[in-house]
Motif scaffolding. Structure first.
Motif, mmCIF file in Angstrom:
data_model
loop_
_atom_site.group_PDB
_atom_site.id
_atom_site.type_symbol
_atom_site.label_atom_id
_atom_site.label_comp_id
_atom_site.label_asym_id
_atom_site.label_seq_id
_atom_site.Cartn_x
_atom_site.Cartn_y
_atom_site.Cartn_z
ATOM 1 N N PHE A 182 0.841 -1.192 0.000
ATOM 2 C CA PHE A 182 0.000 0.000 0.000
ATOM 3 C C PHE A 182 0.875 1.240 0.000
ATOM 4 O O PHE A 182 2.039 1.204 0.391
ATOM 5 N N GLN B 133 -22.766 -9.572 -4.392
ATOM 6 C CA GLN B 133 -21.724 -8.627 -3.996
ATOM 7 C C GLN B 133 -20.352 -9.085 -4.490
ATOM 8 O O GLN B 133 -19.368 -8.396 -4.249
ATOM 9 N N GLY C 175 -24.159 -7.029 2.819
ATOM 10 C CA GLY C 175 -23.511 -8.227 3.367
ATOM 11 C C GLY C 175 -24.259 -9.494 3.032
ATOM 12 O O GLY C 175 -23.684 -10.581 2.978
ATOM 13 N N THR D 37 -23.063 -11.811 0.034
ATOM 14 C CA THR D 37 -21.656 -12.222 0.021
ATOM 15 C C THR D 37 -21.523 -13.737 0.013
ATOM 16 O O THR D 37 -20.447 -14.275 0.262
ATOM 17 N N PHE E 42 -13.580 -2.226 11.642
ATOM 18 C CA PHE E 42 -12.184 -2.433 11.269
ATOM 19 C C PHE E 42 -11.871 -1.879 9.869
ATOM 20 O O PHE E 42 -10.855 -1.241 9.663
ATOM 21 N N PHE F 150 -11.337 -3.299 5.798
ATOM 22 C CA PHE F 150 -10.166 -3.977 5.261
ATOM 23 C C PHE F 150 -10.063 -3.817 3.759
ATOM 24 O O PHE F 150 -10.900 -3.178 3.126
ATOM 25 N N GLY F 151 -8.986 -4.372 3.195
ATOM 26 C CA GLY F 151 -8.676 -4.178 1.777
ATOM 27 C C GLY F 151 -9.010 -5.420 0.982
ATOM 28 O O GLY F 151 -10.149 -5.681 0.657
ATOM 29 N N GLY F 152 -7.986 -6.209 0.646
ATOM 30 C CA GLY F 152 -8.243 -7.474 -0.023
ATOM 31 C C GLY F 152 -7.828 -7.496 -1.478
ATOM 32 O O GLY F 152 -7.291 -6.529 -2.035
ATOM 33 N N ASN F 153 -8.088 -8.655 -2.103
ATOM 34 C CA ASN F 153 -7.612 -8.923 -3.458
ATOM 35 C C ASN F 153 -8.356 -8.064 -4.475
ATOM 36 O O ASN F 153 -9.600 -8.039 -4.479
ATOM 37 N N ASP G 229 -11.869 -9.788 -4.541
ATOM 38 C CA ASP G 229 -12.666 -10.188 -3.383
ATOM 39 C C ASP G 229 -14.060 -9.573 -3.484
ATOM 40 O O ASP G 229 -14.301 -8.640 -4.256
ATOM 41 N N THR H 169 -17.368 -7.429 -2.646
ATOM 42 C CA THR H 169 -17.617 -6.066 -2.171
ATOM 43 C C THR H 169 -18.118 -6.160 -0.735
ATOM 44 O O THR H 169 -19.312 -6.335 -0.482
ATOM 45 N N ASP H 170 -17.200 -6.108 0.191
ATOM 46 C CA ASP H 170 -17.571 -6.157 1.611
ATOM 47 C C ASP H 170 -16.448 -5.535 2.421
ATOM 48 O O ASP H 170 -15.439 -5.103 1.873
ATOM 49 N N GLY H 171 -16.657 -5.484 3.746
ATOM 50 C CA GLY H 171 -15.613 -4.949 4.619
ATOM 51 C C GLY H 171 -15.293 -3.493 4.338
ATOM 52 O O GLY H 171 -14.207 -3.017 4.696
ATOM 53 N N ASN I 98 -3.169 -7.540 -3.196
ATOM 54 C CA ASN I 98 -3.973 -7.887 -2.029
ATOM 55 C C ASN I 98 -3.737 -6.757 -1.034
ATOM 56 O O ASN I 98 -2.741 -6.741 -0.325
ATOM 57 N N ASP J 231 -3.565 -4.119 1.854
ATOM 58 C CA ASP J 231 -3.660 -3.973 3.305
ATOM 59 C C ASP J 231 -3.534 -2.492 3.621
ATOM 60 O O ASP J 231 -3.276 -1.677 2.750
ATOM 61 N N VAL K 199 -1.006 -2.110 11.740
ATOM 62 C CA VAL K 199 -1.629 -2.329 10.434
ATOM 63 C C VAL K 199 -2.006 -3.806 10.318
ATOM 64 O O VAL K 199 -1.160 -4.680 10.544
ATOM 65 N N ILE K 200 -3.260 -4.065 9.975
ATOM 66 C CA ILE K 200 -3.752 -5.450 9.923
ATOM 67 C C ILE K 200 -3.527 -6.025 8.532
ATOM 68 O O ILE K 200 -3.925 -5.437 7.522
ATOM 69 N N TYR K 201 -2.882 -7.183 8.488
ATOM 70 C CA TYR K 201 -2.645 -7.907 7.239
ATOM 71 C C TYR K 201 -3.434 -9.214 7.308
ATOM 72 O O TYR K 201 -3.381 -9.916 8.317
ATOM 73 N N ARG K 202 -4.116 -9.526 6.206
ATOM 74 C CA ARG K 202 -4.961 -10.732 6.233
ATOM 75 C C ARG K 202 -4.281 -11.950 5.625
ATOM 76 O O ARG K 202 -4.499 -13.054 6.062
ATOM 77 N N MET L 211 -10.189 -11.456 9.417
ATOM 78 C CA MET L 211 -11.219 -10.422 9.365
ATOM 79 C C MET L 211 -12.259 -10.732 8.286
ATOM 80 O O MET L 211 -11.904 -11.080 7.161
ATOM 81 N N THR L 212 -13.505 -10.588 8.637
ATOM 82 C CA THR L 212 -14.565 -10.694 7.638
ATOM 83 C C THR L 212 -15.496 -9.499 7.790
ATOM 84 O O THR L 212 -15.563 -8.896 8.863
ATOM 85 N N GLY L 213 -16.180 -9.159 6.714
ATOM 86 C CA GLY L 213 -17.059 -7.989 6.765
ATOM 87 C C GLY L 213 -18.329 -8.203 5.980
ATOM 88 O O GLY L 213 -18.616 -9.301 5.515
ATOM 89 N N GLY L 214 -19.111 -7.151 5.842
ATOM 90 C CA GLY L 214 -20.364 -7.242 5.128
ATOM 91 C C GLY L 214 -20.536 -6.143 4.104
ATOM 92 O O GLY L 214 -21.575 -6.040 3.498
#
Lengths: 752, 81
Positions: free
Chosen positions: A3, A225, A257, A260, A448, A450-453, A511, A513-515, A595, A597, B56-59, B78-81
């Motif tokens: 990042f 999503q 959500g 998902t 929280f 988050f990011g992701g793929n 990934d 569309t969430d988080g 991916n 972060d 910093v959180i890494y998954r 971590m999971t989200g919606g």
């Protein structure tokens, strides 16, 4: 480094309230949603669902249904093969029961017919012989030692011995000496809370169209999503190679959500495979309620100690969540989030997941956090009342900030909670007078993010326009935000950029569309893709000018010579470079795969005014203000929409919404008439106040904004009702009968 | 060696410790060394974990370096919606 760091900059495109790219399509009816897809020779799928909450399937006889003219294929659990991965096995078994039905509405068979009427008629001809088993739909009952066991063999090694076999996981977080902390308190409040399961309530029911060819290739169109998630899960369930399944996401009428995962897609694929024709399935609203994911229902016990000047000395949470008939990890997220808003020396949160005969939980905005923070914020409010302290001042005194060791472990970097609380304190809403039977509640919230793929391709078109291809369904304005960030980085107007959402065959994996991940992660990848394209454009300009590529820089949408020895050339615009691209080396594009972060955590503070009718217990929300840290609001309209939407859903969760099960284990209110979501006439204008505390992990400082907004309303509303009535409320929803009963109990106690 | 803070319910797999020391320079090495030293952690690591490095959180970032003296916290995935 996965990042980029944030660098302060002046924005020209980002932050503008530009027209939304999907607006015309949606208001004219041209936008294609899941149920709008059709194909030549298409069949209509329909699903037979269990009338029992818990039963063994002894036999399924489909012979009479197959005889009906127009019925082309029937599938049951026996048609689906073995799956190694446990989580995908659970999804498979949720889409179509195998040996047992685990909840009212669980799918037991499906068929494809020439029209919907034939399909519905044929469903009635399928004979299922059940052995009805004892059921358990309430979490507290499911935890008893003699409770019916929903699924055998699902207990993780984390669960202490001696608990019901329905308790599938245990988690614990925290630090410090709790007993010393409580000993230092001037007052301790310990309360138990309950929340009902609520549904995401998206307007568009699940819908899909599957077409499997004789040589094993397949296309699937669906509202989701995450089309790549659909591909992965369906390919595994169908025993297909992912490359042979192309999934295209439709426009989406809400997800929050709940989209998902998959519910009908593998069923449609299997029916299409058997029938050799395309098959479409569209869920009814009743099916959505009975068989797709609501959120957890919960019970929690919170204990917090405070000094008389408002410092929290110790905090403890015991959280029990049920995500229905399959194990789920939502309680882990709740236990981590419960005290995240506070700077605490002694804190512990524990969580247990419990199986019940209810539908498999699906994520719902900030999954796990709203119900945990509702309970915590209710106790903090009660402590403020006990000491006569200002609830915002107390939260400021205890607020997590940079350097705070969070309740879930890591030390916070730059975060925006204090700024958000100060904005709330300074807002006129907080000082506005209240009338009789009115109360004001506040609550903090946290998520929280988050990011992701993520994959993005950015093409410079020969006419000087730009096409961005991304792979995440647009559920909250991402196409506009992505276009704005591409325009910003390239230095061109927003209307020269169009962003589209690709199918799974056209772009690498993304990934779901969430988080709250898309504006952060896809935005980051878009900026990187634009920078890659800029490098190519600078090289092309350098070759045209006959100078070193290192002597060219990008400024205001054009290549310009840089440095004293680069020579004097007029700026060469993106459009000029694009027009010559075929003659200078071919089409120009940038792409980026990551991916991601570095997503920054997000905080919000809500202020809610209510009036409670003491004769009926009915609550009316009078005024509502949302304060939230967006890092950088790329498109403020959409950010405000997320904040308002989260608040509206949270108000519904607090006041009205609940899954109600009868003694027979069947859902009593599977429709919007009996499951009451707030409509426009129920709500006041919800005022959003955006704060921008840049996320150091994103080049523009962006944080996710999609989930935090649903976290504070539960406690904000409940605290307001508690203050309006003078009775501490401990159970959601705050439906009129429940509020009235609490008022009457209080009066009876006072009078005794 | 890096000090890794675990969440409380993992202590049953580490002899009661919620902080363990591992010779790890990356996220991947941390997971490998953790399972070698404490086999009881394997089921949770297989289910999924995140790692917070200096906040910093890494998954899933196997090759994310862990600087010396970094604050390292193991977290659920971590999971989200």
């Amino acid at each position: 480094m996965s990042f980029d760091e944030y660098h302060r900059r002046e924005f020209r495109q980002v932050g503008r309230r530009v027209p939304r790219p999907d607006g015309v399509d949606k208001v004219t009816g041209r936008a294609l949603y899941g149920a709008d897809m059709t194909a030549p020779g298409m069949l209509w799928g329909a699903i037979l669902r269990s009338p029992h909450a818990h039963a063994r399937i002894r036999s399924i006889d489909v012979s009479e249904a197959l005889k009906l003219d127009g019925v082309k294929a029937i599938v049951t659990g026996a048609d689906f093969g073995e799956v190694e991965d446990e989580s995908i096995r659970d999804i498979r078994d949720n889409c179509m029961a195998r040996d047992k039905v685990l909840y009212d509405g669980h799918a037991v068979a499906a068929l494809a017919a020439s029209d919907p009427r034939v399909a519905r008629k044929a469903l009635k001809l399928i004979r299922v012989e059940y052995e009805v088993l004892p059921h358990v739909t309430e979490l507290e009952d499911a935890m008893k030692p003699d409770a019916p066991v929903v699924q055998e063999g699902r207990v993780q090694e984390t669960v202490p011995p001696g608990m019901s076999a329905n308790v599938t996981s245990y988690c614990e977080f925290g630090h410090g000496d709790l007993e010393a902390g409580f000993a230092a308190a001037d007052h301790i409040v310990e309360r138990e809370f309950r929340t009902a399961a609520t549904h995401q309530g998206y307007i568009e029911p699940h819908a899909c169209l599957a077409a499997v060819t004789a040589d094993g290739k397949a296309d699937l169109w669906c509202c989701t999503q995450g089309q790549y998630m659909v591909r992965s899960v369906c390919a595994a369930i169908m025993g297909m190679e992912a490359s042979q399944l192309r999934v295209t996401a439709s426009e989406i009428g809400g997800g929050f959500g709940g989209k998902t995962t998959v519910f009908i897609e593998p069923v449609a694929l299997m029916l299409s495979k058997k029938a050799g024709r395309p098959v479409k399935i569209v869920m009814s609203r009743e099916e959505v309620f009975r068989a797709t994911g609501p959120t957890v229902h919960s019970r929690s016990r919170i204990r917090i100690g405070m000094t008389r000047d408002g410092r929290i000395t110790a905090a403890e949470a015991r959280l029990y969540y049920s995500g229905g008939a399959f194990p789920c990890g939502t309680v882990e997220m709740g236990a981590q989030a419960a005290f995240a808003c506070y700077d605490l020396q002694a804190v512990r949160s524990q969580g247990w997941n419990v199986l019940t005969n209810r539908p498999k939980e699906a994520a719902y905005r900030a999954p796990g956090a709203p119900v945990a923070i509702y309970a915590v914020e209710s106790v903090v409010d009660e402590l403020c009342q006990h000491f006569g302290l200002d609830p915002l001042e107390v939260r400021l005194k205890n607020a997590a900030r940079k350097g705070t060791k969070s309740s879930y472990g890591p030390t916070f970097p730059d975060i925006g909670l204090v700024a958000t609380l100060e904005a709330a304190k300074a807002h006129p809403h907080y000082a506005a007078p209240l009338g009789p039977n009115q109360g004001r509640g506040i609550s903090c919230g946290f998520w929280f993010n988050f990011g992701g793929n993520t994959c993005v391709t950015l093409n410079i078109n020969p006419d000087g326009t730009v096409s961005v291809t991304e792979g995440n369904p647009d559920i909250g304005g991402s196409r506009a935000s992505i276009s704005l960030m591409a325009a910003e980085e390239l230095g061109i107007p927003y209307d020269r950029v169009r962003t589209i959402v690709a199918d799974t065959a056209s772009l690498g994996y993304n990934d779901v569309t969430d988080g709250s991940r898309v504006t952060f992660a896809v935005g980051l990848a878009t900026i990187k893709a634009a920078r890659a394209a800029i490098r190519v454009m600078c090289e092309r300009a350098a070759r045209i000018w006959g100078i070193d590529p290192e002597a060219v820089e990008w400024k205001d949408g054009a290549a310009v010579p840089a440095g004293p020895n680069a020579g004097k050339f007029p700026p060469m615009t993106l459009a000029e470079i694009a027009a010559n691209s075929f003659r200078t080396g071919g089409p120009i594009a940038g792409h980026h795969e990551v991916n991601a972060d570095g997503a920054g955590v997000s905080f919000g503070v809500h202020i809610c005014d209510v009036e409670v009718d003491p004769e009926t217990g009915a609550t009316r929300v009078l005024r509502y203000t949302v304060f939230q840290d967006a890092g950088k609001a790329v498109h403020p309209d959409y950010v405000e929409g997320q904040m308002q939407g989260g608040a509206a859903q949270g108000i519904g969760w607090a006041l009205n919404e609940e899954y109600i099960y009868g003694a027979d284990g069947r859902l009593q209110n599977p429709g919007f008439l009996d499951y009451r979501v707030p409509v426009a006439s129920d709500l006041p204008p919800i005022e959003p106040v955006i704060l921008e505390i840049p996320n150091p992990g994103h080049p523009y400082g962006v944080r996710g904004v999609g989930e935090t907004g649903i976290v504070p309303p539960l406690a904000a509303v409940s605290n307001a009702v508690s203050r309006a009535t003078g009775v501490r409320m401990t159970e959601l929803p705050l439906s009129p009968p429940r509020v009235l009963a609490a008022i009457r109990r209080s009066r009876a106690t006072d009078g005794a | 060696m890096v000090k890794v803070l675990l969440w409380g319910s993992l202590r049953q797999a580490t002899g009661g410790r919620t902080e363990i020391e591992l010779d790890a320079r990356t996220f991947k090495e941390l997971l490998d060394r953790a399972v070698e030293a404490y086999p009881g952690l394997e089921p949770q690591i297989r289910r999924g974990v995140s790692v917070a490095i200096n906040g910093v959180i890494y998954r899933e970032a196997w090759f994310q370096p862990i600087p010396p003296d970094a604050e390292v916290v193991l977290m659920p995935y971590m999971t989200g919606g």
